[in-house]
Write a protein that holds these residues in place. Structure first.
Motif, PDB file in Angstrom:
ATOM      1  N   TYR A 334       0.849  -1.192   0.000  1.00  0.00           N
ATOM      2  CA  TYR A 334       0.000   0.000   0.000  1.00  0.00           C
ATOM      3  C   TYR A 334       0.882   1.237   0.000  1.00  0.00           C
ATOM      4  CZ  TYR A 334      -3.747   3.226   1.372  1.00  0.00           C
ATOM      5  OH  TYR A 334      -4.660   4.251   1.418  1.00  0.00           O
ATOM      6  N   GLU A 335       0.566   2.179  -0.863  1.00  0.00           N
ATOM      7  CA  GLU A 335       1.324   3.426  -0.926  1.00  0.00           C
ATOM      8  C   GLU A 335       0.586   4.509  -0.151  1.00  0.00           C
ATOM      9  OE1 GLU A 335       3.748   5.325  -4.403  1.00  0.00           O
ATOM     10  OE2 GLU A 335       1.721   6.170  -4.498  1.00  0.00           O
ATOM     11  N   VAL A 336       1.263   5.040   0.871  1.00  0.00           N
ATOM     12  CA  VAL A 336       0.736   6.154   1.647  1.00  0.00           C
ATOM     13  C   VAL A 336       1.317   7.444   1.078  1.00  0.00           C
ATOM     14  CG1 VAL A 336       0.467   7.145   3.941  1.00  0.00           C
ATOM     15  CG2 VAL A 336       0.679   4.671   3.678  1.00  0.00           C
ATOM     16  N   GLN A 337       0.445   8.368   0.712  1.00  0.00           N
ATOM     17  CA  GLN A 337       0.880   9.642   0.144  1.00  0.00           C
ATOM     18  C   GLN A 337       0.568  10.770   1.119  1.00  0.00           C
ATOM     19  OE1 GLN A 337      -1.118  10.033  -3.637  1.00  0.00           O
ATOM     20  NE2 GLN A 337       0.272   8.609  -4.649  1.00  0.00           N
ATOM     21  N   LEU A 338       1.545  11.652   1.298  1.00  0.00           N
ATOM     22  CA  LEU A 338       1.356  12.858   2.096  1.00  0.00           C
ATOM     23  C   LEU A 338       1.117  14.026   1.148  1.00  0.00           C
ATOM     24  CD1 LEU A 338       1.445  14.289   4.895  1.00  0.00           C
ATOM     25  CD2 LEU A 338       3.892  14.678   4.460  1.00  0.00           C
ATOM     26  N   LEU A 339       0.005  14.752   1.371  1.00  0.00           N
ATOM     27  CA  LEU A 339      -0.346  15.865   0.494  1.00  0.00           C
ATOM     28  C   LEU A 339      -0.484  17.142   1.307  1.00  0.00           C
ATOM     29  CD1 LEU A 339      -2.135  13.161  -0.538  1.00  0.00           C
ATOM     30  CD2 LEU A 339      -2.729  14.765  -2.367  1.00  0.00           C
ATOM     31  N   LEU A 340      -0.002  18.215   0.739  1.00  0.00           N
ATOM     32  CA  LEU A 340      -0.285  19.565   1.240  1.00  0.00           C
ATOM     33  C   LEU A 340      -1.215  20.201   0.233  1.00  0.00           C
ATOM     34  CD1 LEU A 340       3.239  20.721   2.490  1.00  0.00           C
ATOM     35  CD2 LEU A 340       1.397  19.607   3.771  1.00  0.00           C
ATOM     36  N   GLY A 341      -2.472  20.335   0.624  1.00  0.00           N
ATOM     37  CA  GLY A 341      -3.467  20.761  -0.351  1.00  0.00           C
ATOM     38  C   GLY A 341      -3.671  19.660  -1.377  1.00  0.00           C
ATOM     39  N   GLU A 342      -3.398  19.964  -2.637  1.00  0.00           N
ATOM     40  CA  GLU A 342      -3.562  18.979  -3.701  1.00  0.00           C
ATOM     41  C   GLU A 342      -2.238  18.416  -4.187  1.00  0.00           C
ATOM     42  OE1 GLU A 342      -5.749  20.838  -6.798  1.00  0.00           O
ATOM     43  OE2 GLU A 342      -7.627  20.973  -5.647  1.00  0.00           O
ATOM     44  N   ASP A 343      -1.134  18.830  -3.570  1.00  0.00           N
ATOM     45  CA  ASP A 343       0.189  18.425  -4.026  1.00  0.00           C
ATOM     46  C   ASP A 343       0.751  17.288  -3.176  1.00  0.00           C
ATOM     47  OD1 ASP A 343       0.134  20.447  -5.966  1.00  0.00           O
ATOM     48  OD2 ASP A 343       0.931  21.919  -4.537  1.00  0.00           O
ATOM     49  N   VAL A 344       1.203  16.238  -3.842  1.00  0.00           N
ATOM     50  CA  VAL A 344       1.865  15.136  -3.144  1.00  0.00           C
ATOM     51  C   VAL A 344       3.304  15.557  -2.857  1.00  0.00           C
ATOM     52  CG1 VAL A 344       2.595  12.729  -3.277  1.00  0.00           C
ATOM     53  CG2 VAL A 344       0.417  13.425  -4.292  1.00  0.00           C
ATOM     54  N   ARG A 347       5.894  10.196   0.055  1.00  0.00           N
ATOM     55  CA  ARG A 347       5.149   8.941  -0.038  1.00  0.00           C
ATOM     56  C   ARG A 347       5.951   7.816   0.609  1.00  0.00           C
ATOM     57  NH1 ARG A 347       3.418   8.693  -5.621  1.00  0.00           N
ATOM     58  NH2 ARG A 347       3.976  10.887  -5.798  1.00  0.00           N
ATOM     59  N   ARG A 348       5.236   6.780   1.060  1.00  0.00           N
ATOM     60  CA  ARG A 348       5.840   5.589   1.639  1.00  0.00           C
ATOM     61  C   ARG A 348       5.109   4.366   1.099  1.00  0.00           C
ATOM     62  NH1 ARG A 348       8.494   9.188   3.263  1.00  0.00           N
ATOM     63  NH2 ARG A 348       9.226   9.685   5.381  1.00  0.00           N
ATOM     64  N   GLU A 349       5.851   3.257   0.884  1.00  0.00           N
ATOM     65  CA  GLU A 349       5.241   1.988   0.509  1.00  0.00           C
ATOM     66  C   GLU A 349       5.316   1.038   1.696  1.00  0.00           C
ATOM     67  OE1 GLU A 349       6.689   0.156  -3.010  1.00  0.00           O
ATOM     68  OE2 GLU A 349       5.527   1.461  -4.341  1.00  0.00           O
ATOM     69  N   LEU A 350       4.153   0.465   2.056  1.00  0.00           N
ATOM     70  CA  LEU A 350       4.068  -0.440   3.196  1.00  0.00           C
ATOM     71  C   LEU A 350       3.633  -1.819   2.712  1.00  0.00           C
ATOM     72  CD1 LEU A 350       2.167   1.859   5.750  1.00  0.00           C
ATOM     73  CD2 LEU A 350       4.642   1.577   5.477  1.00  0.00           C
ATOM     74  N   SER A 351       4.427  -2.841   2.991  1.00  0.00           N
ATOM     75  CA  SER A 351       4.052  -4.224   2.702  1.00  0.00           C
ATOM     76  C   SER A 351       3.394  -4.788   3.952  1.00  0.00           C
ATOM     77  CB  SER A 351       5.268  -5.056   2.315  1.00  0.00           C
ATOM     78  OG  SER A 351       5.836  -4.579   1.111  1.00  0.00           O
TER      79      SER A 351
END
Length: 446
Positions: A334-344, A347-351
């Protein structure tokens, strides 16, 4: 196929004077296998032989590609055939089939005679040393299903009956039943009809499991033997590989399910082999009814997401903590994305294994003052207010601090009293802050 027949009439000197040409349309090979059942000595052990006749009764050459022995007792039977063999129209060949067993007891198997007969590419011959005879019809591909009918005559109570249902027409199906075995609790005849389809049958409820498992095909078994009179039902299944491709799933994520009393119940399923296009499985069921093959999926849920400090300065930072749980039935990423507003911005990938939880931590600082909306994927986490370095910041309690070197705001510590000043203990630091507040108040009164 078209056969061109040329008849000539010769004149003096042997030269043809007329040519009579006839076209025979539809010339094809046609296989005939006799008998359709080979019965060896009842309860025999040691050695015994029988003859099988294979003939071409068509009007074109027939190629017999091979004769395969299938079934749980296949090791007890041997076929003396070196193929492939081509038979001219009207030509035949006798094949010797041997039976040998180390001890007495019932033995069942089936011969698959494979040829290029366009109407009957596979001919089945039942072989056994009992009175029980199995008859399996060729598969029929209908508009909504593939159907195979089977009958077991003179079944013996308490003895495993095994029916090989594999036919050439089912070899490319997404899901196919290659064999079905069971133990009847009563003797006599048993009739089965086994249908497979990509969609569910009739009024069977939708296959919708909480863990996100997706159906790969359905099986419907009609039977004239009550489920109370049958046990040890075993399915040999085949699932096409492309049904598993592209979603991080493998054969270990495939399971067979039975529908009973309004519920889909997972059955013991194991991988038994792999071919060029299909994986092969064995599944055990307590009875006969409706079944589905499911491909387990990873299914993720963000359970927690928080910003540790929501007001900082440009020379400070904060953390965003995210916890993700896999509520599905298969391993996944699963890819976790951190966004400020609409901008990524990160990101981190978690198995994560099934029913497992992993945490992602994002360290974040901000170069410009302002208020930033923080999201994790499509989930709103909160706002972060960023003040310029060297200015007064207001913490969550409404207190103010000087943003000068040696003082703190509601930054990494979360409150002015959350961090000790350099070289001082917590009590002294707190007192220093109170004094600083009083001095600031006096300055303002002046």
């Amino acid at each position: 196929m078209v056969v061109l027949v040329v008849a000539t009439t010769a004149a003096v000197g042997g030269q043809p004077t007329a040519t009579d040409v006839a076209i025979q349309e539809g010339a094809t090979p046609d296989i005939e296998v006799q008998p359709t059942t080979l019965l060896f000595s009842d309860g025999a052990y040691g050695s015994d032989t029988r003859a099988l006749s294979v003939r071409n009764v068509g009007n074109a050459s027939l190629t017999v590609r091979g004769i395969a022995v299938v079934g749980p007792d296949r090791a007890s039977f041997e076929v003396a055939f070196d193929g492939p063999v081509t038979l001219a129209p009207g030509e035949g060949r006798d094949v010797t089939v041997s039976f040998e067993a180390a001890d007495s007891g019932p033995r069942f198997a089936m011969l698959h005679v494979l040829s290029d007969d366009p109407d009957e590419p596979q001919t089945n011959v039942w072989v056994t040393n009992t009175r029980t005879v199995g008859d399996v019809s060729p598969s029929r591909v209908l508009a909504e299903k593939t159907l195979v009918n089977a009958t077991v005559r003179n079944a013996t109570a308490g003895t495993t009956q095994s029916l090989n249902l594999s036919w050439p027409l089912t070899r490319d199906d997404g899901l196919a039943v290659d064999a079905l075995s069971f133990v009847p609790e009563r003797g006599g005849n048993v009739t089965l009809s086994v249908a497979t389809n990509a969609s569910r049958f009739g009024d069977v409820p939708a296959f919708a499991l909480a863990d996100g498992t997706e159906p790969a095909g359905f099986v419907h078994v009609e039977h004239d033997i009550a489920n109370e009179e049958v046990r040890n039902v075993t399915f040999d299944l085949r699932v096409r590989k492309d049904l598993l491709a592209g979603n991080e799933t493998g054969p270990e994520d495939v399971a067979f399910y039975r529908h009973e009393a309004g519920t889909w119940t997972e059955l013991p399923t194991r991988v038994v082999g792999e071919g060029d296009t299909h994986y092969f499985f064995e599944a055990r069921a307590p009875g006969l009814s409706d079944f589905a093959t499911g491909v387990k999926q990873a299914k993720f849920r963000i359970t927690d997401a928080v910003v540790t400090v929501t007001r900082i300065r440009t020379d400070e930072g904060t953390e965003v903590l995210v916890r993700v749980r896999n509520v599905g039935g298969a391993d996944g990423t699963y890819e976790v994305q951190l966004l400020l507003g609409e901008d990524v911005v990160d990101r981190r990938e978690l198995s994560i294994a099934p029913n497992g939880t992993r945490q992602a931590t994002f360290d974040r600082s901000f170069g410009e003052p302002g208020t930033y909306e923080v999201y994790v994927n499509d989930r709103f986490v909160g706002n972060v207010t960023v003040d310029p370095a060297g200015t007064t910041a207001t913490d969550a309690t409404g207190s103010t601090t000087e943003s000068e070197e040696g003082t703190t705001g509601a930054g990494n510590g979360g409150s002015p009293t959350g961090r000790a000043l350099p070289g001082f203990g917590p009590g002294v630091a707190a007192l220093a802050i109170v004094v600083a507040g009083l001095l600031l108040s006096l300055r303002r009164r002046r």
